[in-house]
Design a protein around this motif. Structure first.
Motif, PDB file in Angstrom:
ATOM      1  N   ASP A 156      52.176  29.581  42.648  1.00  0.00           N
ATOM      2  CA  ASP A 156      53.185  28.478  42.916  1.00  0.00           C
ATOM      3  C   ASP A 156      54.464  28.302  41.822  1.00  0.00           C
ATOM      4  OD1 ASP A 156      53.929  26.131  44.454  1.00  0.00           O
ATOM      5  OD2 ASP A 156      53.265  24.934  42.842  1.00  0.00           O
ATOM      6  N   ASP A 157      54.420  29.095  40.851  1.00  0.00           N
ATOM      7  CA  ASP A 157      55.665  29.195  39.988  1.00  0.00           C
ATOM      8  C   ASP A 157      56.585  30.065  40.172  1.00  0.00           C
ATOM      9  OD1 ASP A 157      57.389  29.103  37.748  1.00  0.00           O
ATOM     10  OD2 ASP A 157      55.684  29.440  36.401  1.00  0.00           O
ATOM     11  N   LYS A 158      57.996  29.537  40.506  1.00  0.00           N
ATOM     12  CA  LYS A 158      58.882  30.587  41.069  1.00  0.00           C
ATOM     13  C   LYS A 158      59.247  31.623  39.996  1.00  0.00           C
ATOM     14  CE  LYS A 158      62.810  27.482  39.945  1.00  0.00           C
ATOM     15  NZ  LYS A 158      64.016  26.745  40.606  1.00  0.00           N
ATOM     16  N   TRP A 159      59.127  31.347  38.649  1.00  0.00           N
ATOM     17  CA  TRP A 159      59.169  32.105  37.506  1.00  0.00           C
ATOM     18  C   TRP A 159      57.897  32.993  37.233  1.00  0.00           C
ATOM     19  CZ3 TRP A 159      64.136  32.429  37.798  1.00  0.00           C
ATOM     20  CH2 TRP A 159      64.855  31.153  37.953  1.00  0.00           C
ATOM     21  N   GLY A 160      56.844  32.675  37.722  1.00  0.00           N
ATOM     22  CA  GLY A 160      55.460  33.317  37.549  1.00  0.00           C
ATOM     23  C   GLY A 160      55.259  34.389  38.261  1.00  0.00           C
ATOM     24  N   PRO A 161      53.989  35.188  38.305  1.00  0.00           N
ATOM     25  CA  PRO A 161      53.596  36.188  39.018  1.00  0.00           C
ATOM     26  C   PRO A 161      53.738  35.948  40.535  1.00  0.00           C
ATOM     27  CG  PRO A 161      51.751  35.310  37.838  1.00  0.00           C
ATOM     28  CD  PRO A 161      52.833  34.452  37.568  1.00  0.00           C
ATOM     29  N   ALA A 162      53.511  37.147  41.254  1.00  0.00           N
ATOM     30  CA  ALA A 162      53.360  37.291  42.748  1.00  0.00           C
ATOM     31  C   ALA A 162      51.860  37.168  42.885  1.00  0.00           C
ATOM     32  CB  ALA A 162      53.998  38.408  43.160  1.00  0.00           C
ATOM     33  N   GLY A 163      51.389  36.844  43.944  1.00  0.00           N
ATOM     34  CA  GLY A 163      49.856  37.047  44.238  1.00  0.00           C
ATOM     35  C   GLY A 163      49.843  38.264  44.960  1.00  0.00           C
ATOM     36  N   ALA A 164      48.486  38.919  45.091  1.00  0.00           N
ATOM     37  CA  ALA A 164      48.272  40.043  45.794  1.00  0.00           C
ATOM     38  C   ALA A 164      46.876  39.832  46.342  1.00  0.00           C
ATOM     39  CB  ALA A 164      48.189  41.384  44.961  1.00  0.00           C
ATOM     40  N   LEU A 165      46.816  40.147  47.676  1.00  0.00           N
ATOM     41  CA  LEU A 165      45.445  40.422  48.295  1.00  0.00           C
ATOM     42  C   LEU A 165      45.290  41.796  48.928  1.00  0.00           C
ATOM     43  CD1 LEU A 165      45.661  36.890  50.201  1.00  0.00           C
ATOM     44  CD2 LEU A 165      43.949  37.301  48.313  1.00  0.00           C
ATOM     45  N   PRO A 166      43.960  42.371  48.772  1.00  0.00           N
ATOM     46  CA  PRO A 166      44.005  43.733  49.227  1.00  0.00           C
ATOM     47  C   PRO A 166      43.836  43.583  50.746  1.00  0.00           C
ATOM     48  CG  PRO A 166      41.978  43.077  47.986  1.00  0.00           C
ATOM     49  CD  PRO A 166      43.107  41.942  48.021  1.00  0.00           C
ATOM     50  N   ILE A 167      44.523  44.371  51.524  1.00  0.00           N
ATOM     51  CA  ILE A 167      44.450  44.553  53.015  1.00  0.00           C
ATOM     52  C   ILE A 167      43.524  45.783  53.237  1.00  0.00           C
ATOM     53  CG2 ILE A 167      45.759  44.753  55.160  1.00  0.00           C
ATOM     54  CD1 ILE A 167      47.789  43.224  54.042  1.00  0.00           C
ATOM     55  N   ARG A 168      42.800  45.597  54.342  1.00  0.00           N
ATOM     56  CA  ARG A 168      42.016  46.832  54.955  1.00  0.00           C
ATOM     57  C   ARG A 168      42.908  47.627  55.672  1.00  0.00           C
ATOM     58  NH1 ARG A 168      37.655  43.896  58.052  1.00  0.00           N
ATOM     59  NH2 ARG A 168      37.219  42.263  56.752  1.00  0.00           N
ATOM     60  N   ALA A 169      43.081  48.941  55.305  1.00  0.00           N
ATOM     61  CA  ALA A 169      43.900  49.718  55.982  1.00  0.00           C
ATOM     62  C   ALA A 169      43.252  51.196  55.944  1.00  0.00           C
ATOM     63  CB  ALA A 169      45.401  49.753  55.583  1.00  0.00           C
ATOM     64  N   ASP A 170      43.689  52.065  56.769  1.00  0.00           N
ATOM     65  CA  ASP A 170      43.271  53.469  56.530  1.00  0.00           C
ATOM     66  C   ASP A 170      44.359  54.234  55.732  1.00  0.00           C
ATOM     67  OD1 ASP A 170      41.254  53.142  58.627  1.00  0.00           O
ATOM     68  OD2 ASP A 170      42.517  53.405  60.112  1.00  0.00           O
ATOM     69  N   GLY A 171      43.892  55.028  55.044  1.00  0.00           N
ATOM     70  CA  GLY A 171      44.580  55.714  54.124  1.00  0.00           C
ATOM     71  C   GLY A 171      45.231  55.097  53.074  1.00  0.00           C
ATOM     72  N   GLU A 172      46.325  55.057  52.527  1.00  0.00           N
ATOM     73  CA  GLU A 172      46.748  54.473  51.283  1.00  0.00           C
ATOM     74  C   GLU A 172      46.337  52.992  51.200  1.00  0.00           C
ATOM     75  OE1 GLU A 172      50.397  55.828  48.741  1.00  0.00           O
ATOM     76  OE2 GLU A 172      51.005  54.764  50.823  1.00  0.00           O
ATOM     77  N   SER A 173      46.228  52.759  49.700  1.00  0.00           N
ATOM     78  CA  SER A 173      45.680  51.227  49.686  1.00  0.00           C
ATOM     79  C   SER A 173      47.012  50.397  49.802  1.00  0.00           C
ATOM     80  CB  SER A 173      45.457  51.215  48.192  1.00  0.00           C
ATOM     81  OG  SER A 173      44.457  51.895  47.688  1.00  0.00           O
ATOM     82  N   THR A 174      46.842  49.088  50.632  1.00  0.00           N
ATOM     83  CA  THR A 174      47.944  48.301  50.970  1.00  0.00           C
ATOM     84  C   THR A 174      47.346  46.773  50.443  1.00  0.00           C
ATOM     85  OG1 THR A 174      47.994  49.673  53.088  1.00  0.00           O
ATOM     86  CG2 THR A 174      48.913  47.287  53.149  1.00  0.00           C
ATOM     87  N   TRP A 175      48.276  46.157  50.289  1.00  0.00           N
ATOM     88  CA  TRP A 175      48.437  44.556  49.773  1.00  0.00           C
ATOM     89  C   TRP A 175      49.148  43.894  50.379  1.00  0.00           C
ATOM     90  CZ3 TRP A 175      47.927  49.026  46.592  1.00  0.00           C
ATOM     91  CH2 TRP A 175      46.854  49.144  45.851  1.00  0.00           C
ATOM     92  N   LEU A 176      48.785  42.507  50.505  1.00  0.00           N
ATOM     93  CA  LEU A 176      49.667  41.522  50.860  1.00  0.00           C
ATOM     94  C   LEU A 176      50.370  40.893  49.412  1.00  0.00           C
ATOM     95  CD1 LEU A 176      51.296  39.671  52.844  1.00  0.00           C
ATOM     96  CD2 LEU A 176      49.230  37.978  52.438  1.00  0.00           C
ATOM     97  N   LEU A 177      51.659  40.992  49.303  1.00  0.00           N
ATOM     98  CA  LEU A 177      52.148  40.305  48.178  1.00  0.00           C
ATOM     99  C   LEU A 177      52.933  39.323  48.585  1.00  0.00           C
ATOM    100  CD1 LEU A 177      53.653  43.618  46.645  1.00  0.00           C
ATOM    101  CD2 LEU A 177      51.580  42.762  46.297  1.00  0.00           C
ATOM    102  N   PHE A 178      52.987  38.127  47.920  1.00  0.00           N
ATOM    103  CA  PHE A 178      53.229  36.744  48.158  1.00  0.00           C
ATOM    104  C   PHE A 178      53.412  35.972  46.989  1.00  0.00           C
ATOM    105  CE2 PHE A 178      48.907  36.313  47.973  1.00  0.00           C
ATOM    106  CZ  PHE A 178      48.528  35.229  47.806  1.00  0.00           C
ATOM    107  N   GLY A 179      54.216  34.781  47.191  1.00  0.00           N
ATOM    108  CA  GLY A 179      54.263  33.519  46.319  1.00  0.00           C
ATOM    109  C   GLY A 179      55.639  33.006  46.778  1.00  0.00           C
ATOM    110  N   CYS A 180      56.432  32.410  45.871  1.00  0.00           N
ATOM    111  CA  CYS A 180      57.275  31.726  45.656  1.00  0.00           C
ATOM    112  C   CYS A 180      58.531  32.196  44.602  1.00  0.00           C
ATOM    113  CB  CYS A 180      57.506  30.135  45.730  1.00  0.00           C
ATOM    114  SG  CYS A 180      56.953  29.747  43.958  1.00  0.00           S
ATOM    115  N   ALA A 181      59.966  32.459  45.086  1.00  0.00           N
ATOM    116  CA  ALA A 181      60.710  33.048  44.201  1.00  0.00           C
ATOM    117  C   ALA A 181      62.003  32.223  44.262  1.00  0.00           C
ATOM    118  CB  ALA A 181      61.260  34.573  44.774  1.00  0.00           C
ATOM    119  N   SER A 182      62.699  32.368  43.031  1.00  0.00           N
ATOM    120  CA  SER A 182      63.993  31.398  42.909  1.00  0.00           C
ATOM    121  C   SER A 182      64.838  32.007  43.866  1.00  0.00           C
ATOM    122  CB  SER A 182      64.569  31.625  41.392  1.00  0.00           C
ATOM    123  OG  SER A 182      64.743  33.190  41.385  1.00  0.00           O
ATOM    124  N   TYR A 183      65.688  30.729  44.408  1.00  0.00           N
ATOM    125  CA  TYR A 183      66.471  31.156  45.390  1.00  0.00           C
ATOM    126  C   TYR A 183      67.987  30.233  45.176  1.00  0.00           C
ATOM    127  CZ  TYR A 183      68.625  31.298  50.212  1.00  0.00           C
ATOM    128  OH  TYR A 183      69.282  31.663  51.206  1.00  0.00           O
TER     129      TYR A 183
END
Length: 101
Positions: free
Chosen positions: A74-101
């Protein structure tokens, strides 16, 4: 300045590699001047949990964390969050958060 939420998927051999590439891609598309409202504003990523989810379930979980203002993402200056996504092949993540605008 304010903040805006972002949600993107990224793939790579590791979370760190996928995060780095996602940041570089966002900066290339939206600029390097700051306040882009994208993952380009993030300097760190936090893995929220290690169990892979479907992309739909990962999105629902990410929306929920943003809605409750989870301090890990929840911190626009802090880290992004990551959740692993089930996918065939290469590892995939959902990257999310809030960013300064």
């Amino acid at each position: 300045m304010g903040s805006v939420d972002f949600y993107i998927t990224a793939s790579g051999p590791t979370l760190e590699a996928a995060f780095k590439q996602a940041r570089e891609d966002a900066a290339g598309e939206h600029g390097h001047g700051g306040y882009t409202g994208t993952i380009a504003e993030k300097h760190e990523v936090t893995l929220i949990h290690t169990v892979p989810l479907t992309e739909d379930d990962a999105m629902k979980h990410a929306y929920g964390l943003i809605d409750i203002c989870d301090p890990r993402v929840d911190d626009k200056w802090g880290p992004a969050g990551a959740l692993p996504i089930r996918a065939d092949g290469e590892s995939t993540w959902l990257l999310f958060g809030c960013a300064s605008y």
